[in-house]
Design an enzyme around this catalytic site. Structure first.
Site, PDB file in Angstrom:
ATOM      1  N   ASP A  39       0.876  -1.168   0.000  1.00 27.19           N
ATOM      2  CA  ASP A  39       0.000   0.000   0.000  1.00 27.19           C
ATOM      3  C   ASP A  39       0.923   1.231   0.000  1.00 27.19           C
ATOM      4  O   ASP A  39       2.106   1.109   0.354  1.00 27.19           O
ATOM      5  CB  ASP A  39      -0.850  -0.044   1.279  1.00 27.19           C
ATOM      6  CG  ASP A  39      -1.585   1.255   1.538  1.00 27.19           C
ATOM      7  OD1 ASP A  39      -2.253   1.748   0.618  1.00 27.19           O
ATOM      8  OD2 ASP A  39      -1.484   1.784   2.665  1.00 27.19           O
TER       9      ASP A  39
ATOM     10  N   ASP B 261      -0.234   5.045   0.842  1.00 29.44           N
ATOM     11  CA  ASP B 261      -0.570   6.020   1.896  1.00 29.44           C
ATOM     12  C   ASP B 261      -0.489   5.430   3.288  1.00 29.44           C
ATOM     13  O   ASP B 261      -1.228   4.504   3.621  1.00 29.44           O
ATOM     14  CB  ASP B 261      -2.005   6.509   1.693  1.00 29.44           C
ATOM     15  CG  ASP B 261      -2.060   7.658   0.716  1.00 29.44           C
ATOM     16  OD1 ASP B 261      -1.132   8.477   0.731  1.00 29.44           O
ATOM     17  OD2 ASP B 261      -3.036   7.726  -0.046  1.00 29.44           O
TER      18      ASP B 261
ATOM     19  N   GLU C  74      -0.419  10.895   4.933  1.00 31.18           N
ATOM     20  CA  GLU C  74      -1.753  11.350   5.328  1.00 31.18           C
ATOM     21  C   GLU C  74      -1.736  12.701   6.038  1.00 31.18           C
ATOM     22  O   GLU C  74      -2.330  13.658   5.575  1.00 31.18           O
ATOM     23  CB  GLU C  74      -2.448  10.291   6.198  1.00 31.18           C
ATOM     24  CG  GLU C  74      -2.717   8.981   5.485  1.00 31.18           C
ATOM     25  CD  GLU C  74      -3.759   9.070   4.376  1.00 31.18           C
ATOM     26  OE1 GLU C  74      -4.179  10.184   4.005  1.00 31.18           O
ATOM     27  OE2 GLU C  74      -4.139   8.004   3.859  1.00 31.18           O
TER      28      GLU C  74
ATOM     29  N   GLY D   4     -10.512   7.064  -0.117  1.00 28.12           N
ATOM     30  CA  GLY D   4     -10.691   7.821  -1.358  1.00 28.12           C
ATOM     31  C   GLY D   4     -11.003   9.268  -1.042  1.00 28.12           C
ATOM     32  O   GLY D   4     -11.963   9.580  -0.330  1.00 28.12           O
TER      33      GLY D   4
ATOM     34  N   LYS E 212      -7.176  19.393  -5.345  1.00 23.75           N
ATOM     35  CA  LYS E 212      -6.350  18.790  -4.288  1.00 23.75           C
ATOM     36  C   LYS E 212      -5.278  17.871  -4.893  1.00 23.75           C
ATOM     37  O   LYS E 212      -4.130  17.844  -4.440  1.00 23.75           O
ATOM     38  CB  LYS E 212      -7.253  18.014  -3.312  1.00 23.75           C
ATOM     39  CG  LYS E 212      -6.519  17.331  -2.200  1.00 23.75           C
ATOM     40  CD  LYS E 212      -6.427  15.845  -2.465  1.00 23.75           C
ATOM     41  CE  LYS E 212      -5.354  15.191  -1.641  1.00 23.75           C
ATOM     42  NZ  LYS E 212      -5.186  13.777  -1.982  1.00 23.75           N
TER      43      LYS E 212
ATOM     44  N   THR F 180      -5.296   3.024  -3.415  1.00 24.64           N
ATOM     45  CA  THR F 180      -6.515   3.701  -3.868  1.00 24.64           C
ATOM     46  C   THR F 180      -6.214   5.174  -4.160  1.00 24.64           C
ATOM     47  O   THR F 180      -7.106   5.940  -4.488  1.00 24.64           O
ATOM     48  CB  THR F 180      -7.635   3.571  -2.817  1.00 24.64           C
ATOM     49  OG1 THR F 180      -7.119   3.926  -1.564  1.00 24.64           O
ATOM     50  CG2 THR F 180      -8.143   2.153  -2.752  1.00 24.64           C
TER      51      THR F 180
HETATM   52 MG    MG Z   1      -2.913   3.039   3.764  1.00 28.03          MG
END
Ligand code: MG
Length: 249
Positions: free
Chosen positions: A16, A18, A25, A59, A89, A127
């Protein structure tokens, strides 16, 4: 049940992005969302705890839609606003990435390099939007990853397993010999839903989540327990590039 012996030979690791490979984040996305609000002349701002709660919605566009609906806008208006804002963004986030403002999590470069050096494949299932994911991976890791599937190609976001299924299909890897690395419960569900084992490297936003069903839960990618887990399972673990760290914190 997968026999333990087979367990030891990983063929592929799917990461993954993020919160897992990069601490994006709090200091990346949150900042980009706030700058997008500002650019649109809106007074909405997401502080660190508010954003932590909003992260339950995967998302960015869905997160914005939820936010605008909660603030009393009609569903149509919320969707329209969210789509517009999300575009802005993404542009801002891309700028932050290109400026080198999104660093890798401690241990990320090392782990990815070790997996590659062992001969196993490294892939990405995110994502996030390709417009910023691609420059980010390139900037932080070079041309390391083989198959990269993003939220731009797969509309069903995590915890839906679609993005993992797409990576497995494109990479033609055996799910029984592939492991996912995630930081969140949504990610864990997506990975296990695609029939993968999943190692969780939690972060400040996800530490309190219940990771039942994970093959391992660690505090980060440099956690000795995680390093040891991979050392035992990578193809050339016995004579591999890196020995497991024996000392436990
Ligand atoms: Mg993540």
């Amino acid at each position: 049940m997968i026999p333990r012996r087979q367990d030891k030979r990983l063929e592929a690791v799917i990461f993954d992005v993020d919160g897992t490979l990069v601490d994006s984040e709090r200091d990346g996305h949150r900042v980009a969302f706030n700058l997008a609000f500002q650019a649109a002349g809106l007074l909405d701002r997401w502080d660190v705890p508010t954003y932590g709660k909003l992260l339950e919605i995967t998302g960015g566009e869905r997160r914005l839609t939820y936010w605008f609906e909660r603030r009393g806008r009609s569903m149509d208006e919320a969707r329209e606003r969210a789509a517009e804002l999300h575009k802005k963004k993404t542009e801002i986030m891309r700028g932050l990435v290109i400026q080198g403002r999104i660093p890798p999590r401690p241990g990320a470069r090392r782990l990815v390099a070790d997996v590659r050096a062992s001969g196993a494949q490294v892939h990405v299932a995110t994502t996030g939007t390709r417009a910023w994911v691609e420059p980010l991976l390139h900037q932080v890791f070079g041309r390391t990853f083989q198959v990269v599937v993003t939220g731009t190609e797969v509309r069903e976001l995590k915890p839906n397993p679609a993005v993992y299924r797409a990576v497995i299909e494109h990479a033609a890897c055996d799910p029984a010999r592939t492991v996912a690395v995630e930081d969140s419960l949504n990610g864990l569900r997506a990975a296990t839903g695609a029939g993968l084992r999943c190692v969780v490297a939690s972060n400040v936003y996800t530490r309190e989540q219940d990771f039942a069903g994970a093959a391992l839960t660690a505090d980060g990618l440099d956690d000795p327990a995680l390093v040891a887990w991979f050392s035992r399972r990578l193809p050339f673990a016995e004579s591999g590039p890196r020995r497991a760290v024996a000392k436990r914190a």
